[in-house]
Design a protein around this motif. Structure first.
Motif, mmCIF file in Angstrom:
data_model
loop_
_atom_site.group_PDB
_atom_site.id
_atom_site.type_symbol
_atom_site.label_atom_id
_atom_site.label_comp_id
_atom_site.label_asym_id
_atom_site.label_seq_id
_atom_site.Cartn_x
_atom_site.Cartn_y
_atom_site.Cartn_z
ATOM 1 N N GLY A 93 0.943 -1.101 -0.263
ATOM 2 C CA GLY A 93 0.126 -0.227 0.163
ATOM 3 C C GLY A 93 0.480 1.847 0.119
ATOM 4 O O GLY A 93 0.447 1.645 -0.763
ATOM 5 N N ILE A 94 2.279 1.272 0.763
ATOM 6 C CA ILE A 94 3.093 2.334 0.699
ATOM 7 C C ILE A 94 3.596 2.585 -0.348
ATOM 8 O O ILE A 94 3.910 3.389 -0.780
ATOM 9 C CB ILE A 94 3.868 2.753 1.453
ATOM 10 N N ILE A 95 3.992 1.538 -1.092
ATOM 11 C CA ILE A 95 4.094 1.933 -2.301
ATOM 12 C C ILE A 95 3.558 2.532 -3.176
ATOM 13 O O ILE A 95 3.908 2.866 -4.451
ATOM 14 C CB ILE A 95 5.228 -0.008 -2.658
ATOM 15 N N ALA A 96 2.438 1.720 -3.166
ATOM 16 C CA ALA A 96 1.416 2.246 -4.455
ATOM 17 C C ALA A 96 1.225 3.401 -4.255
ATOM 18 O O ALA A 96 0.515 3.927 -5.073
ATOM 19 C CB ALA A 96 -0.167 1.410 -3.707
ATOM 20 N N VAL A 97 1.015 4.572 -2.729
ATOM 21 C CA VAL A 97 0.869 5.374 -2.350
ATOM 22 C C VAL A 97 2.194 6.453 -2.977
ATOM 23 O O VAL A 97 1.187 7.230 -4.309
ATOM 24 C CB VAL A 97 0.295 5.843 -1.417
ATOM 25 N N GLY A 98 3.359 5.793 -3.057
ATOM 26 C CA GLY A 98 4.601 6.054 -3.675
ATOM 27 C C GLY A 98 4.023 6.431 -5.373
ATOM 28 O O GLY A 98 4.719 8.067 -5.564
ATOM 29 N N PHE A 99 4.185 5.883 -5.824
ATOM 30 C CA PHE A 99 4.021 5.302 -7.357
ATOM 31 C C PHE A 99 3.491 6.661 -7.561
ATOM 32 O O PHE A 99 3.716 6.933 -8.357
ATOM 33 C CB PHE A 99 3.995 4.516 -7.070
ATOM 34 N N ALA A 100 1.466 6.321 -7.245
ATOM 35 C CA ALA A 100 0.993 6.802 -7.695
ATOM 36 C C ALA A 100 0.927 8.840 -8.090
ATOM 37 O O ALA A 100 0.997 9.458 -9.034
ATOM 38 C CB ALA A 100 -0.544 6.556 -6.858
ATOM 39 N N LEU A 101 1.291 8.904 -6.259
ATOM 40 C CA LEU A 101 2.054 9.942 -6.605
ATOM 41 C C LEU A 101 2.868 11.098 -7.561
ATOM 42 O O LEU A 101 3.256 11.722 -7.801
ATOM 43 C CB LEU A 101 2.619 11.106 -5.056
ATOM 44 N N LEU A 102 3.905 10.245 -7.901
ATOM 45 C CA LEU A 102 5.103 9.813 -8.368
ATOM 46 C C LEU A 102 4.068 10.201 -10.299
ATOM 47 O O LEU A 102 4.916 11.059 -10.395
ATOM 48 C CB LEU A 102 6.345 9.330 -8.192
ATOM 49 N N PHE A 103 4.795 9.657 -10.184
ATOM 50 C CA PHE A 103 3.411 9.696 -11.950
ATOM 51 C C PHE A 103 2.515 10.504 -11.416
ATOM 52 O O PHE A 103 2.844 11.139 -13.085
ATOM 53 C CB PHE A 103 2.428 7.685 -11.584
ATOM 54 N N VAL A 104 1.647 10.654 -11.117
ATOM 55 C CA VAL A 104 0.879 12.274 -11.276
ATOM 56 C C VAL A 104 1.927 13.252 -11.606
ATOM 57 O O VAL A 104 1.509 14.037 -12.549
ATOM 58 C CB VAL A 104 -0.206 12.787 -9.991
ATOM 59 N N VAL A 105 3.260 13.326 -10.646
ATOM 60 C CA VAL A 105 3.404 15.002 -10.827
ATOM 61 C C VAL A 105 4.628 14.393 -11.979
ATOM 62 O O VAL A 105 4.606 15.531 -12.707
ATOM 63 C CB VAL A 105 4.560 14.910 -9.297
#
Length: 445
Positions: A229-241
Motif C-alpha cells: 500500500g505504501i509503495i502504491a501511494v508513492g508510485f501514484a504520487l510520483l506518476f502524477v507529478v
C-alpha cells in the motif's frame, strides 16, 4: 486491518514520495517532455518504469529480504553492508544533501528574491539544515513529520503548477527532437535509469520499514500488505507529478531548443505560464523538495552510524554531526568536493539495481553464491565507470583511455551498461560455485 492502517499507509506513502522527489526530480521530467513533444505519453511509460517503478521495487526488495540493508546484504557477505553504507554516507555528505541546500537557495530563495549577498546564502543554509535536523532528530517520528507536514506543502506547490499546465497551457503539443513513440519511450527509460533513484530506494528503505513496524505492524503477512500500500501511494504520487511536469515540458517544443539548460527550462516555462506568482510557487516547491530529501537522508545515515557504533554514538548525536558536516560542505561551495559524489554513486548504482532484482526474486535465487557472484561483478565493473566519471570531472588526472577502450568492447558498455553481461555471468558462476559448496558441506556432515 488495524483501525488506523489506511491512515498510516497514506502518511508513510506521502513520506516515501517526498524523500524520492528531490530537486533533480523537478528538472528532468520537463526536459523529457520537451524532447518528446506529442509523444509524451510514450515517454511517460518509459519514465514510469525506471524513474518510478524501479525505485519503488528497491524498497520492496529490502522488505522482501528482511527489515533493513543488513538483512539484504548478508546474502553477499556479513560485512558487505558496511562497504555499501560507507560509500553511501560519503556520497550523501559530499554530494546529495549539500546539493539540496545549494539548489534550495539558488533555485528556491533566489527564484523569489533574486541575487543576494553571500552572507544571506550562509544564513539560509544554516536555517535550512537546522530545520532539516529538527525534522530528522527524532527517529521514531521522522516519517510522520515528513508525511504529515512537509509532503502536503510540497504537493500543494506541485499540484498548483500541474493544474495551471492543464487549464492554462502555453502551447499545443508540437514535434520535439524525438520523432517516434518508441524513441520517446527509450529516451525516457534511460533518463529515469540515470537518475540513480534505485540507490535511494535501497538506502532509505530501512527508515520506512522501521517506522511502520514501530506502529505495531510486525506480523509478516500484515507488514507485506502494508508495504504494498505504501509503495502504491508513492508510485501514484510520483506518476502524477512526473506526468504533469513532462506535459508542461512538451508544451515548449516551439519555444526552446533541445539543448536548453534544464533548470532554465522549468523556471521559464512556469514564468511564461503564470508570471511572477507562478515562479514563487515553483520556488517554494523547490525548497520543500530539497528539504524532504535532506531530512530523509539525514535520518537514514544517522541510523547507520548509530548501528555501526552499536549505540555508543546515539542517533540524535550522529544525525547532528552529519548535519554539521553537510552544512560545512554546502557552505564552502567547492565544486571539486561535491564532484566526489559522482564516482561514488556510479559505484553504488549497479549494485543497487542488481540487489533490487535479487531481493524481489529471492525465492528463485538458487543460493548465496549467486548473490556473491552477481553483486561482486557489478561492483567491480562499476569501478571502471566511476574512474571514467572521475576523469571527466577532472578529479582523476591519469590517462585511462586504454582501460576504457577495453571496457567498451563489452556488449552494451557504451550505453552505460558495462556491468550487465559480467553480472549475469557472475550470477551463473556464483550459483554453480554455491551449489558445489553446499554439496561439500553436506558430505562432511
Amino acid at each position: 486491518m488495524k483501525k488506523n492502517m489506511r491512515k498510516d499507509i497514506l502518511i508513510t506513502g506521502f513520506a516515501l514520495f517526498a524523500v524520492f522527489f528531490g530537486s533533480g526530480n523537478l528538472i528532468f521530467p520537463p526536459q523529457v517532455g520537451l524532447l518528446s513533444g506529442q509523444y509524451v505519453p510514450a515517454a511517460m511509460a518509459g519514465l514510469a518504469l525506471t524513474g518510478i517503478l524501479f525505485p519503488m521495487m528497491a524498497v520492496a526488495a529490502v522488505g522482501n529480504t528482511g527489515y533493513d540493508l543488513k538483512d539484504m546484504m548478508r546474502h553477499v557477505t556479513p560485512w558487505w553492508h558496511y562497504f555499501y553504507m560507507g560509500i553511501g554516507l560519503l556520497a550523501v555528505i559530499f554530494g546529495t544533501i549539500p546539493r539540496c541546500g545549494g539548489v534550495a537557495y539558488e533555485s528556491g530563495l533566489e527564484g523569489i528574491f533574486g541575487s543576494m549577498p553571500s552572507y544571506v546564502r550562509i544564513g539560509f543554509l544554516l536555517l535550512f539544515f537546522a530545520v532539516s535536523y529538527y525534522f530528522a532528530m527524532n527517529k521514531s517520528s521522522v516519517i510522520d513529520k515528513i508525511g504529515n507536514y512537509l509532503t502536503p506543502l510540497l504537493l500543494v506547490s506541485l499540484v498548483a503548477v500541474i493544474i495551471l499546465a492543464i487549464v492554462h497551457p502555453i502551447d499545443r503539443l508540437g514535434e520535439g527532437e524525438i520523432t517516434s513513440g518508441t524513441e520517446a519511450f527509450v529516451n525516457a527509460f534511460l533518463t529515469g535509469y540515470n537518475t540513480g533513484d534505485v540507490g535511494t530506494g535501497i538506502i532509505c528503505a530501512g527508515i520506512f520499514i522501521e517506522a511502520f513496524r514501530n506502529k505495531g505492524y510486525t506480523e509478516r503477512k500484515e507488514y507485506k500488505k502494508a508495504m504494498f500500500g505504501i509503495i502504491a501511494v508513492g508510485f501514484a504520487l510520483l506518476f502524477v507529478v512526473y506526468g504533469g511536469l513532462a506535459y508542461l515540458g512538451a508544451q515548449g517544443t516551439k519555444i526552446y531548443p533541445a539543448d536548453v539548460d534544464t533548470t532554465f527550462l522549468l523556471t521559464d516555462l512556469v514564468r511564461r505560464m503564470a508570471g511572477y506568482g507562478g515562479s514563487v510557487v515553483l520556488s517554494l516547491a523547490v525548497i520543500f523538495a530539497c528539504l524532504t530529501t535532506a531530512v530523509g537522508m539525514i535520518a537514514t545515515t544517522g541510523e547507520w552510524v548509530e548501528g555501526w557504533t552499536k549505540g555508543k554514538l546515539s542517533y540524535k548525536l550522529a544525525a547532528l554531526l552529519i548535519t554539521a558536516a553537510i552544512f560545512f560542505v554546502s557552505s564552502t561551495g567547492v565544486s571539486n568536493v561535491l564532484a566526489i559524489s559522482g564516482p561514488l554513486f556510479t559505484v553504488l548504482f549497479p549494485m543497487s539495481v542488481v540487489m533490487t532484482f535479487l531481493g524481489l526474486l529471492k525465492k528463485y535465487v538458487p543460493n548465496d553464491g549467486a548473490w556473491k557472484g552477481s553483486v561482486f561483478m557489478a561492483a567491480l565493473m562499476s569501478v571502471f565507470d566511476a574512474l571514467n566519471v572521475a576523469h571527466a570531472s577532472g578529479l582523476l588526472k591519469a590517462d585511462i583511455s586504454g582501460v576504457m577502450e577495453r571496457v567498451y568492447k563489452i556488449p552494451l558498455a557504451k550505453e552505460g551498461f558495462a556491468w550487465l553481461i559480467p553480472t549475469i555471468i557472475g550470477f551463473a558462476v556464483g550459483a554453480l560455485w554455491g551449489n558445489f559448496a553446499d554439496k561439500d558441506k553436506s558430505s562432511r556432515r
